[in-house]
Design a protein around this motif. Structure first.
Motif, short mmCIF file in Angstrom:
data_model
loop_
_atom_site.label_atom_id
_atom_site.label_comp_id
_atom_site.label_asym_id
_atom_site.label_seq_id
_atom_site.Cartn_x
_atom_site.Cartn_y
_atom_site.Cartn_z
N TYR A 129 85.82 39.38 39.44
CA TYR A 129 85.54 38.97 40.70
C TYR A 129 85.33 40.01 41.77
O TYR A 129 86.20 40.41 42.50
CB TYR A 129 86.22 37.91 41.41
N PRO A 130 84.57 41.31 41.52
CA PRO A 130 84.33 42.34 42.23
C PRO A 130 84.22 42.01 43.99
O PRO A 130 84.62 43.05 44.76
CB PRO A 130 83.41 43.31 41.73
N GLU A 131 83.80 41.03 44.19
CA GLU A 131 83.39 40.53 45.70
C GLU A 131 84.79 40.63 46.50
O GLU A 131 84.59 40.72 47.58
CB GLU A 131 82.74 39.23 45.78
N CYS A 132 85.85 40.54 45.67
CA CYS A 132 87.19 40.35 46.42
C CYS A 132 87.42 41.64 47.16
O CYS A 132 88.28 41.63 48.01
CB CYS A 132 88.14 39.97 45.47
N VAL B 189 86.09 55.77 34.63
CA VAL B 189 84.52 55.67 35.36
C VAL B 189 83.63 54.83 34.58
O VAL B 189 82.86 54.15 35.42
CB VAL B 189 84.14 57.30 34.94
N ASP B 190 83.98 54.51 33.37
CA ASP B 190 82.71 53.58 32.61
C ASP B 190 83.22 52.08 33.29
O ASP B 190 82.32 51.16 33.41
CB ASP B 190 83.20 53.51 31.16
N GLU B 191 84.55 51.94 33.61
CA GLU B 191 84.79 50.49 34.21
C GLU B 191 84.22 50.49 35.56
O GLU B 191 83.69 49.27 35.85
CB GLU B 191 86.39 50.39 34.34
N VAL B 192 84.32 51.46 36.29
CA VAL B 192 83.75 51.22 37.54
C VAL B 192 82.17 51.06 37.50
O VAL B 192 81.69 50.41 38.34
CB VAL B 192 83.63 52.62 38.32
N TRP B 193 81.51 51.60 36.73
CA TRP B 193 80.11 51.38 36.65
C TRP B 193 79.57 49.93 35.89
O TRP B 193 78.74 49.62 36.15
CB TRP B 193 79.24 52.45 36.00
N ALA B 194 80.81 49.67 35.23
CA ALA B 194 80.55 48.30 34.28
C ALA B 194 80.75 47.24 35.83
O ALA B 194 79.79 46.31 35.79
CB ALA B 194 81.49 48.19 33.46
N ILE B 195 81.69 47.60 36.39
CA ILE B 195 81.79 46.59 37.67
C ILE B 195 80.70 46.67 38.62
O ILE B 195 80.15 45.66 39.28
CB ILE B 195 83.08 46.82 38.48
N PHE B 196 80.30 47.93 38.63
CA PHE B 196 79.08 48.12 39.82
C PHE B 196 77.88 47.22 39.42
O PHE B 196 76.87 46.79 40.11
CB PHE B 196 78.68 49.68 39.64
N LYS C 44 68.35 39.76 42.06
CA LYS C 44 69.13 40.27 43.32
C LYS C 44 69.74 41.48 43.22
O LYS C 44 69.80 42.43 44.02
CB LYS C 44 69.66 39.20 43.81
N LYS C 45 70.38 41.70 41.93
CA LYS C 45 71.26 42.84 41.78
C LYS C 45 70.58 44.02 42.04
O LYS C 45 71.05 45.17 42.50
CB LYS C 45 72.01 42.66 40.61
N LYS D 185 77.87 44.36 37.90
CA LYS D 185 77.91 43.09 38.42
C LYS D 185 77.87 42.88 39.78
O LYS D 185 77.38 41.73 40.17
CB LYS D 185 79.47 42.69 37.99
N TRP D 186 78.35 43.91 40.70
CA TRP D 186 78.23 43.78 41.91
C TRP D 186 78.19 44.92 42.68
O TRP D 186 78.90 45.82 42.92
CB TRP D 186 79.55 43.04 42.54
#
Length: 453
Positions: A302-305, A257-264, A226-227, A266-267
């Motif tokens: 938990y990026p949904e937060c 920036v790398d952290e943002v795309w890694a979280i992206f 689904k992602k 995930k969610w």
């Protein structure tokens, strides 16, 4: 802002929610007294569920567990209405396995008038060109069609599903071409359906669609997940400039920036929120007592937060403190298992009442292992705890093991240490673990154990 929250009341408040557990208590537990919200007495309610389970097993060949699950959503003591539903579906050519799929999705059909809920919809689809084979295949694969309201909605939905499921040559519009591309990549039918019926319709374009798919594949998204579809929505709807701006907001909050795309990854919906919403969530978490670094850790886990309302976050902390946790313990729960932010307060209360008052673990034990709060009380926590209490009552173990041993160990390890090694009562323990209402003493221990492996 949170001074009152962090000086909350202690565990005696657990008693206020004792009644919340009554529907979930195991057979040998001490029941709490509670008034039923139904007009039926517990005996009458149980009689209806028993009849329903028996009917579903005998009429459709459902497994006891599936029949039991359906009986919690729709039950009856008279077979007249459900017989009419099954007769109607069979008259349109549905097989019993197909009917089982429909009933599992919409149990309420068993207790509603089939002439009003089913026949009109099926008849309308037939009048609009659906052959008998198309009707049974598509409706059984996507029962959600029968939940649509209005003739236009039903027809459009049916046409979308038909377009996805058929492999015949059709006119190559943007939509059908793009659907073919996604199908070849391995995107499941149910996800293709969601892409087709959404207002955004990201599969209707050409250049933007191709660019979006290339980016998603390059990032390593799995087309069967689904992602993948969620990422397609984001890249299709947002311009490159907007995406850069959203990444910039997270950079200001301390992410690389790398952290943002890694979280992206995930969610993907991480980039859909406004700057105001993103910064507000960060500020709310900080006001709860988390440091800036702890907030970033929570978002990574938990990026949904990010999409959670301020009220929901505050309510989560309040719930834990009102249940007796210290402010420090409440924050520990959020930091170790941020998914707790999304849990309903009544659900959390019910689990805490059981874990603390029934099993004897302390609030500190729960705070140190908060992942257990994300487990289902009825399907996961109770079966394991019932086994432990059965072992204690029979003198096979002296005390309740650590909460981590009981509720966070893998299934096979739990079975090995708390079920398999007690061969003298193995069939009984298996029955308790499975939640069965019948004994399995007639089977050999080896056969009985295999049924839950």
């Amino acid at each position: 802002m949170f001074s009152l929250i962090l000086n909350g009341r202690k565990s005696h408040e657990l008693h206020q929610w004792r009644n919340l557990l009554s529907p979930f208590l195991p057979p040998f537990a001490n029941p709490f007294s509670s008034a039923t919200t139904s007009d039926l007495t517990p005996e009458e309610d149980q009689k209806q569920k028993t009849f329903t389970v028996s009917y579903l097993i005998n009429s459709l060949g459902l497994t006891p567990k599936l029949a039991e699950s359906i009986s919690t959503k729709a039950n009856f003591t008279d077979k007249q209405n459900p017989d009419s539903v099954l007769k109607l579906l069979r008259s349109y050519g549905f097989t019993d396995p197909q009917i089982s799929t429909i009933i599992t999705t919409y149990p309420r059909f068993l207790v509603e008038n089939p002439e009003k809920t089913l026949r009109a919809k099926l008849h309308f689809l037939k009048l609009n060109g659906a052959s008998s084979s198309e009707l049974t295949e598509i409706v059984s694969k996507v029962p959600k069609i029968l939940g649509r309201r209005g003739h236009v909605s039903i027809t459009s939905y049916f046409d979308y599903v038909k377009e996805i499921l058929q492999d015949q040559d059709i006119k190559q519009t943007n939509r059908t071409r793009n659907v073919s591309v996604l199908r070849e990549l391995g995107v499941p039918h149910k996800l293709l359906l969601n892409l087709l019926i959404t207002k955004a319709k990201p599969v209707c374009g050409k250049e933007r669609f191709e660019e979006s798919v290339k980016k998603i594949i390059a990032m390593g998204f799995d087309p069967t997940s689904k992602k993948f579809v969620n990422a397609l929505y984001v890249f299709y709807e947002l311009s490159e400039k907007t995406i850069e701006e959203k990444v910039g907001v997270y950079k200001k909050l301390g992410f690389s920036v790398d952290e943002v795309w890694a979280i992206f990854k995930k969610w993907p919906y991480l980039l859909k929120y406004s700057e105001k919403k993103i910064t507000q969530t960060f500020e709310t978490l900080r006001e709860c007592g988390l440091t800036e670094e702890e907030v970033r850790v929570v978002v990574k886990k938990y990026p949904e937060c990010v999409g959670t309302s301020e009220e929901k976050i505050v309510s989560s902390v309040e719930t834990f403190v009102k249940l007796g946790f210290t402010g420090e313990e409440a924050l520990m729960i959020i930091k170790r298992h941020p998914q707790c932010i999304g849990l309903a307060s009544d659900t959390v209360r019910s689990k805490i009442v059981f874990l603390v008052e029934e099993m004897g673990w302390s609030l500190k034990d729960v705070a140190s292992t908060p992942i257990v709060l994300g487990c289902s009380l009825e399907k996961f926590i109770l079966p394991r705890c019932n086994v432990i209490r059965a072992l204690i009552s029979r003198g096979l173990i002296g005390e309740v093991p650590a909460i981590s041993s009981t509720l966070t160990s893998p299934k096979q390890r739990f079975l090995k240490y708390f079920v398999e090694r007690h061969e003298e009562v193995l069939p009984e323990l298996i029955s308790i673990f499975n939640g069965d209402r019948f004994t399995v003493a007639s089977r050999s221990n080896h056969q009985a154990f295999k049924c839950i492996m």
